[in-house]
Design an enzyme around this catalytic site. Structure first.
Site, PDB file in Angstrom:
ATOM      1  N   HIS A 130     -42.884 -12.230  30.355  1.00  0.00           N
ATOM      2  CA  HIS A 130     -43.035 -14.053  30.002  1.00  0.00           C
ATOM      3  C   HIS A 130     -45.134 -12.764  30.523  1.00  0.00           C
ATOM      4  O   HIS A 130     -45.102 -11.584  30.747  1.00  0.00           O
ATOM      5  CB  HIS A 130     -43.415 -13.828  31.475  1.00  0.00           C
ATOM      6  CG  HIS A 130     -43.969 -15.204  32.150  1.00  0.00           C
ATOM      7  ND1 HIS A 130     -45.459 -15.392  32.421  1.00  0.00           N
ATOM      8  CD2 HIS A 130     -44.064 -16.859  31.505  1.00  0.00           C
ATOM      9  CE1 HIS A 130     -45.959 -16.603  32.586  1.00  0.00           C
ATOM     10  NE2 HIS A 130     -45.561 -17.152  32.420  1.00  0.00           N
ATOM     11  N   ASP A 207     -37.815  -9.185  37.797  1.00  0.00           N
ATOM     12  CA  ASP A 207     -39.651 -10.708  37.677  1.00  0.00           C
ATOM     13  C   ASP A 207     -38.053 -11.977  37.840  1.00  0.00           C
ATOM     14  O   ASP A 207     -37.296 -12.502  36.418  1.00  0.00           O
ATOM     15  CB  ASP A 207     -39.962 -10.728  36.609  1.00  0.00           C
ATOM     16  CG  ASP A 207     -40.543 -13.037  36.322  1.00  0.00           C
ATOM     17  OD1 ASP A 207     -40.031 -13.550  36.749  1.00  0.00           O
ATOM     18  OD2 ASP A 207     -41.154 -12.244  35.532  1.00  0.00           O
ATOM     19  N   GLN A 210     -37.088 -16.916  36.943  1.00  0.00           N
ATOM     20  CA  GLN A 210     -36.088 -18.009  35.898  1.00  0.00           C
ATOM     21  C   GLN A 210     -35.154 -18.042  36.595  1.00  0.00           C
ATOM     22  O   GLN A 210     -33.315 -18.578  36.056  1.00  0.00           O
ATOM     23  CB  GLN A 210     -36.095 -17.515  35.094  1.00  0.00           C
ATOM     24  CG  GLN A 210     -37.713 -18.321  33.695  1.00  0.00           C
ATOM     25  CD  GLN A 210     -37.627 -19.345  33.534  1.00  0.00           C
ATOM     26  OE1 GLN A 210     -36.573 -20.458  34.161  1.00  0.00           O
ATOM     27  NE2 GLN A 210     -39.420 -19.718  33.487  1.00  0.00           N
ATOM     28  N   LYS A 233     -40.106 -23.347  40.761  1.00  0.00           N
ATOM     29  CA  LYS A 233     -39.107 -22.749  39.512  1.00  0.00           C
ATOM     30  C   LYS A 233     -37.975 -22.852  40.365  1.00  0.00           C
ATOM     31  O   LYS A 233     -36.351 -23.114  40.026  1.00  0.00           O
ATOM     32  CB  LYS A 233     -39.274 -21.852  39.308  1.00  0.00           C
ATOM     33  CG  LYS A 233     -40.387 -21.775  38.070  1.00  0.00           C
ATOM     34  CD  LYS A 233     -40.088 -20.579  36.980  1.00  0.00           C
ATOM     35  CE  LYS A 233     -40.925 -20.073  36.590  1.00  0.00           C
ATOM     36  NZ  LYS A 233     -41.609 -20.972  35.255  1.00  0.00           N
ATOM     37  N   CYS A 371     -45.931 -18.246  26.723  1.00  0.00           N
ATOM     38  CA  CYS A 371     -46.480 -17.132  27.529  1.00  0.00           C
ATOM     39  C   CYS A 371     -45.466 -16.257  26.949  1.00  0.00           C
ATOM     40  O   CYS A 371     -45.222 -15.077  28.004  1.00  0.00           O
ATOM     41  CB  CYS A 371     -46.364 -17.838  29.436  1.00  0.00           C
ATOM     42  SG  CYS A 371     -47.058 -18.938  29.550  1.00  0.00           S
TER      43      CYS A 371
HETATM   44  N1  7TS Z   1     -42.465 -14.887  35.036  1.00  0.00           N
HETATM   45  C1  7TS Z   1     -41.532 -15.806  34.200  1.00  0.00           C
HETATM   46  C2  7TS Z   1     -39.972 -15.478  33.417  1.00  0.00           C
HETATM   47  C3  7TS Z   1     -41.691 -17.361  34.638  1.00  0.00           C
HETATM   48  O1  7TS Z   1     -40.853 -17.830  33.736  1.00  0.00           O
HETATM   49  C4  7TS Z   1     -42.835 -17.103  34.730  1.00  0.00           C
HETATM   50  C5  7TS Z   1     -43.217 -18.453  34.693  1.00  0.00           C
HETATM   51  C6  7TS Z   1     -43.243 -16.065  35.319  1.00  0.00           C
HETATM   52  C7  7TS Z   1     -43.566 -14.799  35.491  1.00  0.00           C
HETATM   53  C8  7TS Z   1     -44.762 -16.614  36.149  1.00  0.00           C
HETATM   54  O2  7TS Z   1     -44.709 -18.258  37.469  1.00  0.00           O
HETATM   55  P1  7TS Z   1     -45.581 -18.376  37.872  1.00  0.00           P
HETATM   56  O3  7TS Z   1     -44.994 -19.105  38.710  1.00  0.00           O
HETATM   57  O4  7TS Z   1     -46.868 -17.509  38.666  1.00  0.00           O
HETATM   58  O5  7TS Z   1     -46.083 -19.181  37.224  1.00  0.00           O
HETATM   59  N2  7TS Z   1     -42.654 -19.310  33.455  1.00  0.00           N
HETATM   60  C9  7TS Z   1     -42.819 -20.226  32.990  1.00  0.00           C
HETATM   61  C10 7TS Z   1     -42.526 -21.038  31.533  1.00  0.00           C
HETATM   62  O6  7TS Z   1     -41.171 -20.664  31.129  1.00  0.00           O
HETATM   63  N3  7TS Z   1     -43.047 -22.200  31.146  1.00  0.00           N
HETATM   64  O7  7TS Z   1     -44.083 -23.125  32.168  1.00  0.00           O
HETATM   65  C11 7TS Z   1     -43.963 -21.230  33.097  1.00  0.00           C
END
Ligand code: 7TS
Length: 413
Positions: A130, A207, A210, A233, A371
């Site tokens: 991401h 990370d 997910q 999430k 992303c």
């Molecule tokens: N890493 C992964 C693997 C992610 O899926 C996401 C967010 C992030 C980092 C960033 O997380 P945040 O909570 O700091 O924004 N992924 C997604 C997505 O797949 N669709 O919207 C956000």
């Protein structure tokens, strides 16, 4: 003696009842929420905890000499204890509250990164990251004169593991990799990744944005250095998440932000910093959301991550099999280990249009590059349609989705 273990059947319908948002019509159709990888919905207990805090306990934490401050502090710290258990950290001080995954990665890049990465050093990431697990490392490498190395992925969406082994060297200071790819659902072999990185003398950040709500993660068993995730999430509120770090690393790292709470003593000549975790929690944190986050973890624990994973795997397998029979559909991401994400394209249709047509049928999916532009580029795509499943999704929702995809696909034939 024969002991019979009776496993209670997975109660998706019962679980759904806990999520008020799911029970609505969208464009005249029952909502099918398949955008869980972007953010999951929240059970009533999370919403109640948030309201309860603001209605009865609202106070700043760790400082007030009164009952409300004591209650708020105890509830805030209770979430830290819950997260310690959730990832099996040795100590609760190793859990730092952040704004989420992005914030956690930036924290590690700015502190551990600046401390450990020097000119000529290398940071390894993968081609399926991401953007939030790419850009902070890019910025760090530019600043330090270090090199960002990228493990390539196969057409199926798996890491080219031999290439990872080849990239590892004494120059590698850090490996930052997703446990699960948000765009494809690939589960990466993090245990092996960590063991190989350690053998080369490098630290590892996983990370887990997910993975945390789908798969068990045990930081001690993995011998993991840093783990980051987001509450939103994991059925919890937005605006919070956590960083796990090994005590010795966190103690050696410089602070991230300066301000209140992260200090022991301040004078104009010298400031001494607070102990972990407070050293990394400058300023008034997101108290209410952290408090409600505990209820989300409790929700996951109540069902069990193995049970959730098994249920979601059933949905993913069923949806994947059925999708293969729909003309024009191409599944993107066919890794042998996957969780909960079904990405696809349809010949002759733009992913945005597919998303809009599914939305007209009450089906929420995400479309675009997710992303993960370098990954899309590698796969020769501009974007995909992504359906992502969660503990409260059902087979009948998959059927509604499949019918929608078939209708949409027929428009292009
Ligand atoms: N890493 C992964 C693997 C992610 O899926 C996401 C967010 C992030 C980092 C960033 O997380 P945040 O909570 O700091 O924004 N992924 C997604 C997505 O797949 N669709 O919207 C956000």
């Amino acid at each position: 003696m024969n002991e019979t273990v009776t496993k209670t059947a997975y109660q998706a319908e019962e679980i759904r009842k806990q999520f008020p948002v799911l029970h609505q019509l969208v464009n005249g159709k029952p909502l099918v929420y398949f955008d869980n990888a972007a953010t999951s919905q929240k059970p009533q207990r999370v919403i109640d905890a948030l309201i309860h805090y603001y209605q009865t306990d609202n106070a700043n934490i760790h400082r007030g000499a009164h009952a409300l401050a004591d209650r708020a502090t105890a509830d805030y710290e209770a979430t830290r204890l819950e997260l310690r258990k959730f990832v099996n950290a040795e100590e609760s001080e190793e859990i730092i509250f952040t704004r989420g995954t992005t914030d956690g990665i930036n924290l590690v890049a700015s502190t551990y990164g600046r401390m450990a990465v020097h000119e000529g050093d290398e940071v390894i990431i993968s081609a399926m990251e991401h953007h939030s697990n790419i850009v902070p490392w890019q910025l760090l490498c530019e600043e330090r004169g270090a090199k960002l190395r990228v493990v390539p992925v196969t057409d199926e969406g798996e890491l080219v593991y031999e290439e990872y082994r080849r990239l590892l060297s004494s120059k590698t200071k850090l490996v930052a990799v997703a446990h699960v790819s948000n765009a494809l659902g690939t589960v990466n072999p993090i245990k092996q990744i960590i063991a190989d990185a350690h053998a080369a003398g490098a630290k590892v950040l996983v990370d887990a944005a997910q993975s945390c709500s789908h798969l068990p993660v045990d930081v001690q068993d993995l011998d993991l250095d840093f783990l980051v995730s987001s509450s939103h999430k994991m059925y919890g509120p937005t605006g919070t998440g956590f960083l796990y770090g090994k005590r010795a690393l966190l103690e050696a790292m410089p602070p991230y932000q300066g301000g209140g709470e992260m200090i022991k003593e301040v004078s104009f000549e010298k400031t001494t910093f607070n102990d972990i975790p407070y050293k990394f929690e400058a300023g008034t944190p997101n108290i209410g959301d952290v408090i409600a986050y505990r209820k989300a973890v409790e929700f996951i624990n109540e069902i069990g991550r193995e049970e959730i994973a098994e249920h979601e795997d059933g949905l993913l397998r069923y949806a994947t099999e059925q999708m293969r029979h729909i003309k024009g559909v191409r599944i993107v991401g066919e890794a042998s280990e996957k969780v909960s994400v079904l990405s696809f394209v349809i010949d002759g249709l733009h992913h945005f249009d597919i998303g809009m047509m599914l939305d007209a049928r009450g089906i929420a999916v995400r479309t675009g590059h997710h992303c993960a532009q370098p990954l899309m580029h590698r796969l020769g795509l501009e974007g995909t349609v992504r359906a992502s499943f969660s503990a409260y999704n059902t087979k009948s929702e998959i059927d509604a989705f499949l019918e929608g995809v078939e209708r949409v696909s027929n428009l292009a034939r």
